[in-house]
Design an enzyme around this catalytic site. Structure first.
Site, PDB file in Angstrom:
ATOM      1  N   THR A  23       0.853  -1.196   0.000  1.00 29.98           N
ATOM      2  CA  THR A  23       0.000   0.000   0.000  1.00 29.98           C
ATOM      3  C   THR A  23       0.879   1.233   0.000  1.00 29.98           C
ATOM      4  O   THR A  23       1.962   1.245   0.589  1.00 29.98           O
ATOM      5  CB  THR A  23      -1.014  -0.015   1.163  1.00 29.98           C
ATOM      6  OG1 THR A  23      -2.045   0.929   0.894  1.00 29.98           O
ATOM      7  CG2 THR A  23      -0.362   0.340   2.500  1.00 29.98           C
ATOM      8  N   CYS A  29      -3.635   7.492   7.810  1.00 33.07           N
ATOM      9  CA  CYS A  29      -4.222   6.146   7.687  1.00 33.07           C
ATOM     10  C   CYS A  29      -3.327   5.118   8.386  1.00 33.07           C
ATOM     11  O   CYS A  29      -2.144   5.358   8.592  1.00 33.07           O
ATOM     12  CB  CYS A  29      -4.345   5.741   6.225  1.00 33.07           C
ATOM     13  SG  CYS A  29      -5.521   6.732   5.290  1.00 33.07           S
ATOM     14  N   HIS A  46      -6.084  -1.122   4.693  1.00 35.26           N
ATOM     15  CA  HIS A  46      -5.610   0.274   4.746  1.00 35.26           C
ATOM     16  C   HIS A  46      -6.782   1.133   5.222  1.00 35.26           C
ATOM     17  O   HIS A  46      -7.616   1.542   4.423  1.00 35.26           O
ATOM     18  CB  HIS A  46      -5.142   0.664   3.341  1.00 35.26           C
ATOM     19  CG  HIS A  46      -4.633   2.072   3.189  1.00 35.26           C
ATOM     20  ND1 HIS A  46      -3.656   2.393   2.285  1.00 35.26           N
ATOM     21  CD2 HIS A  46      -4.963   3.238   3.782  1.00 35.26           C
ATOM     22  CE1 HIS A  46      -3.418   3.703   2.343  1.00 35.26           C
ATOM     23  NE2 HIS A  46      -4.212   4.240   3.235  1.00 35.26           N
TER      24      HIS A  46
END
Ligand SMILES: [Fe+2]
Ligand SMILES: [Fe+2]
Lengths: 162, 293
Positions: A23, A29, A46
């Protein structure tokens, strides 16, 4: 070599030899990484925000966007690979949850995400064995299915392991 | 080893950058006027054949997914919305700047455009919060242009990022702005300000470019707007969309709360909207093929 690329709010898992789960650019996040030694499966979600209560419709469309719906969704996904649906025996690692400098309470989204993740994991009786949370830089994360090794990178910094 | 950029040199860099087209300039002027309407926007676009063609091409692109082709400019503009039209006009003229790979920040190709677009959307969302008197279209445009100065100074900062980061960690530099100033004698808000002057941008946008990291220094009557862009910028960075090594290495001015009331739940909603809108807008922009990607 195959790669599974997860965007914001995506989750996924793999047990294919040679594959990577990746990711890009986690700011506030958090990436929750679950490693299942028994089935040699790597899973990742995520998550962007702590609570799905702010937008139920969005959480149905993209459960991985929120901590409280994203982690259960990842466990369901991993169960398809033969993993324990309650996460038993899995190794948990966390990264992301950054904040901007001199931030105030309202803008501590990264910190709130990290705390929310730990709270949900605790309900499943799971705890992280390694974490790289906070700070004020973004992180790109790559997990190898073969070795479970997690490599983090960020512009202007040398790569590091989690 | 970096060298300070002299005033003459920065002016030379600015001269090498293309000017905004007259229609882009007029569109920017129009958005700052609270009494403008869509008719004004149509009038400006109409006189620019290239821009008209671009707007029609984008509205009819696959990403927008209309069943029937739109051939009238009025309908195209009303469908896309003023913000997108201004974005197209400014984005096309300044493509060279928005597209630049920010090597000095170790950013990747397209990072600046994506960061600016996200900041624009976030600034607009902040501006629409109920207690504010800011024109949302203006907040969008100001957000779109806020970091344009990075394109001007990036090359001069090449090879400095990792050292800057460790000096910020050791508190030798307070933030990335201090680093820019120390290393090359000018920070990106001021470089952007010099460009805004050369481009004769409206004062509100110029002020937002100049003070987006230090909004308390902005002119009192424009401070609300500048704070909206300040928050929009921070929201973009938190969303993982910065311009490279400098991302999140700036200070958030907590005094925004004197101008903008924002509960953490509202912030979460804004962040979600920004994600959704960004994906839509980015698709529309890239739909035109040769655009700013
Ligand atoms: Fe900036
Ligand atoms: Fe910015």
């Amino acid at each position: 070599m195959g790669q599974i690329i997860l965007g914001v709010g995506d989750y996924g898992a793999s047990n294919r030899p040679g594959e990577e789960v990746k990711t890009f650019a986690l700011g506030s996040c958090v990436s929750v990484i679950l490693l299942d030694p028994k089935t040699r499966t790597v899973g990742m979600v995520h998550v962007a925000l702590p609570e799905s209560t702010i937008n139920k419709a969005k959480s149905l469309e993209k459960p991985g966007y929120f901590v409280d719906t994203g982690i259960p969704a990842l466990l369901v996904e991993m169960a398809k690979f033969g993993c324990n649906p309650k996460g038993k025996g899995m190794v948990v690692k966390l990264c992301g949850g950054a904040n901007v400098m001199d931030t105030n309470d309202t803008f501590q989204i990264g910190k709130r995400n990290g705390l929310a993740v730990k709270k949900i994991l605790w309900k499943y009786g799971m705890g992280a064995v390694a974490e790289d949370l906070g700070g004020n830089f973004s992180r790109t994360v790559t997990v190898s299915v073969d070795t479970g090794e997690i490599i983090l990178s960020s512009p202007g910094r040398s790569n590091w392991k989690l | 080893m970096t060298e300070k950029i002299s005033h003459e040199e920065i002016q030379k860099v600015i001269k090498s950058v293309p000017l905004l087209s007259p229609s882009a300039n007029q569109l920017l002027q129009a958005t700052t006027d609270p009494d403008h309407d869509q008719g004004d926007i149509v009038q400006i676009v109409k006189l620019d054949a290239t821009l008209t063609a671009r707007v029609l091409k984008i509205v009819n692109s696959a990403a927008i997914g209309l069943i029937n082709e739109i051939t009238s400019l009025e309908r195209a503009i009303s469908y896309l919305g003023e913000r997108l039209v201004v974005g197209i006009a400014v984005g096309d003229c300044a493509a060279q700047l928005f597209d630049k790979e920010l090597k000095g920040y170790e950013g990747e190709h397209g990072d600046l455009w994506r960061h600016d677009l996200r900041t624009a959307i976030a600034s607009r969302e902040i501006a629409t919060l109920s207690n504010l008197k800011i024109n949302p279209d203006l907040a969008f445009t100001a957000g779109l242009l806020h970091d344009i100065g990075k394109s001007l100074i990036s090359d001069y900062l090449q090879g400095t990022a990792s050292e800057v980061l460790s000096k910020i960690e050791n508190e030798e530099y307070g933030d990335y702005l201090t680093a820019e100033e120390e290393l090359i004698g000018i920070d990106h808000p001021r470089a952007g300000y010099e460009l805004a002057l050369a481009w004769k941008l409206p004062e509100a946008i110029t002020e937002a470019i100049r003070f987006h990291h230090t909004p308390a220094e902005a002119r009192e009557d424009l401070r609300e707007l500048v704070y909206a862009v300040h928050l929009g910028d921070n929201i973009a960075m938190l969303g993982g969309c910065g311009t490279g090594a400098d991302s999140m290495h700036y200070k958030l001015d907590p005094n925004y709360s004197q101008y903008i009331e924002l509960k953490s739940e509202e912030l979460a909603r804004v962040m979600l909207t920004v994600d959704v809108e960004f994906n839509k807008l980015e698709r529309s922009f890239s739909a035109a093929g040769d655009s700013n990607q």
